[in-house]
Design a protein around this motif. Structure first.
Motif, mmCIF file in Angstrom:
data_model
loop_
_atom_site.group_PDB
_atom_site.id
_atom_site.type_symbol
_atom_site.label_atom_id
_atom_site.label_comp_id
_atom_site.label_asym_id
_atom_site.label_seq_id
_atom_site.Cartn_x
_atom_site.Cartn_y
_atom_site.Cartn_z
ATOM 1 N N THR A 278 72.121 41.447 33.961
ATOM 2 C CA THR A 278 72.939 41.305 35.170
ATOM 3 C C THR A 278 73.106 39.843 35.559
ATOM 4 O O THR A 278 74.215 39.391 35.897
ATOM 5 C CB THR A 278 72.301 42.072 36.345
ATOM 6 N N GLY A 279 72.012 39.076 35.505
ATOM 7 C CA GLY A 279 72.071 37.673 35.893
ATOM 8 C C GLY A 279 72.956 36.843 34.989
ATOM 9 O O GLY A 279 73.721 35.987 35.468
ATOM 10 N N VAL A 280 72.880 37.075 33.684
ATOM 11 C CA VAL A 280 73.718 36.328 32.749
ATOM 12 C C VAL A 280 75.192 36.667 32.962
ATOM 13 O O VAL A 280 76.056 35.769 32.979
ATOM 14 C CB VAL A 280 73.291 36.615 31.293
ATOM 15 N N ILE A 281 75.498 37.942 33.138
ATOM 16 C CA ILE A 281 76.893 38.346 33.355
ATOM 17 C C ILE A 281 77.434 37.735 34.646
ATOM 18 O O ILE A 281 78.534 37.164 34.673
ATOM 19 C CB ILE A 281 77.006 39.879 33.390
ATOM 20 N N ILE A 282 76.655 37.833 35.725
ATOM 21 C CA ILE A 282 77.102 37.261 37.004
ATOM 22 C C ILE A 282 77.274 35.750 36.887
ATOM 23 O O ILE A 282 78.208 35.159 37.437
ATOM 24 C CB ILE A 282 76.109 37.607 38.122
ATOM 25 N N GLY A 283 76.382 35.122 36.130
ATOM 26 C CA GLY A 283 76.409 33.675 36.045
ATOM 27 C C GLY A 283 77.533 33.107 35.215
ATOM 28 O O GLY A 283 78.044 32.022 35.518
ATOM 29 N N ILE A 284 77.951 33.813 34.152
ATOM 30 C CA ILE A 284 78.950 33.238 33.253
ATOM 31 C C ILE A 284 80.374 33.707 33.539
ATOM 32 O O ILE A 284 81.332 33.061 33.096
ATOM 33 C CB ILE A 284 78.607 33.533 31.774
#
Length: 262
Positions: A83-89
């Motif tokens: 979730t964090g990687v998707i939200i971040g990129i």
């Protein structure tokens, strides 16, 4: 100071602090400052713990607690990293989800106890619900910080050279975010263990917390303290294991290398 000297010094201070605590716990009830019915001497607590460690019931309860801790932490970690990687990129997604994250993150996990009890009853499912919820935010916030720390010029350069989204994540985003991810894992591991015991204590799910509740209900005060001591020792072991894993995974990182060197 060499690494060995520093380690020995830390162990020495830790042993001295623990010894002082044991002496204090032994002396306070012996001197009559606190009624032994409410605080048994340390020697009695340790003797009770030694006796309980010889019973299979305690090891079964400990295994249940560690199963809830491990499963909940693993689920929270995987979900938070993805979730964090998707939200971040994804452009604009962090701004879009920021208010939702800031609204959900401060909600204490114990506030979900009635819902967990209603959905799963006194079972592993209740423990997992509380553990996953509490641990997820610890990792997610660190992942978001880690992704945000990626150099924008390097990211744009990688994209202009035609690297796929997966390649950019693997070779640029992940190495930059990994120190933050490991910090999140370390924080989440401690929180997960606390919530696992809390769920067992409040809801009655199988584990150390349930054993503490049974001992308290039956008036076995030394057993209550013995189980609390055991929970504390397990918590220390969990933290030490995660720190060791963090050092292994980040052995290439300058901060860890300098720490090892000193």
């Amino acid at each position: 100071m060499t690494r060995g000297d520093g380690t020995l010094a830390r162990l020495g201070y830790g042993a001295a602090g623990l010894g002082g605590l044991l002496l204090l716990t032994e002396a306070v009830p012996r001197l009559g400052l606190v009624d032994e019915r409410f605080l048994p001497p340390a020697s009695e607590i340790l003797t009770t713990l030694a006796g309980q460690l010889r019973t299979p019931e305690l090891w079964i309860a400990l295994a249940e607690t560690m199963r809830g801790w491990a499963l909940g932490l693993a689920l929270a970690f995987c979900a938070a990293v993805v979730t964090g990687v998707i939200i971040g990129i994804v452009p604009g997604l962090r701004t879009l989800t920021n208010s939702t994250v800031e609204f959900l993150r401060p909600i204490p996990s114990v506030a979900l106890v009635p819902l967990a009890t209603l959905l799963f009853g006194p079972s592993l499912g209740s423990t997992l619900m509380l553990v996953v919820y509490a641990s997820f935010w610890q990792v997610l916030i660190q992942v978001l910080y880690g992704v945000a720390a990626v150099d924008s010029v390097a990211f744009d350069t990688a994209r202009s050279y035609g690297l796929s989204a997966w390649s950019r994540v693997r070779h640029l985003v992940w190495p930059t975010a990994l120190p933050y991810v490991m910090t999140g894992l370390r924080l989440a591991a401690a929180v997960a263990f606390i919530l696992a015991v809390t769920a067992e204590l409040v809801i009655g799910s199988p584990g150390l917390g349930a054993e503490i509740q049974v001992a308290q209900s039956s008036g076995a005060v030394p057993s209550v303290y013995a189980l609390i001591v055991l929970a504390g020792l397990v918590g220390i072991a969990v933290n030490a294991a995660v720190r060791l894993l963090e050092r292994r995974v980040l052995a290439w990182h300058p901060a860890v290398r300098s720490e090892v060197a000193t």
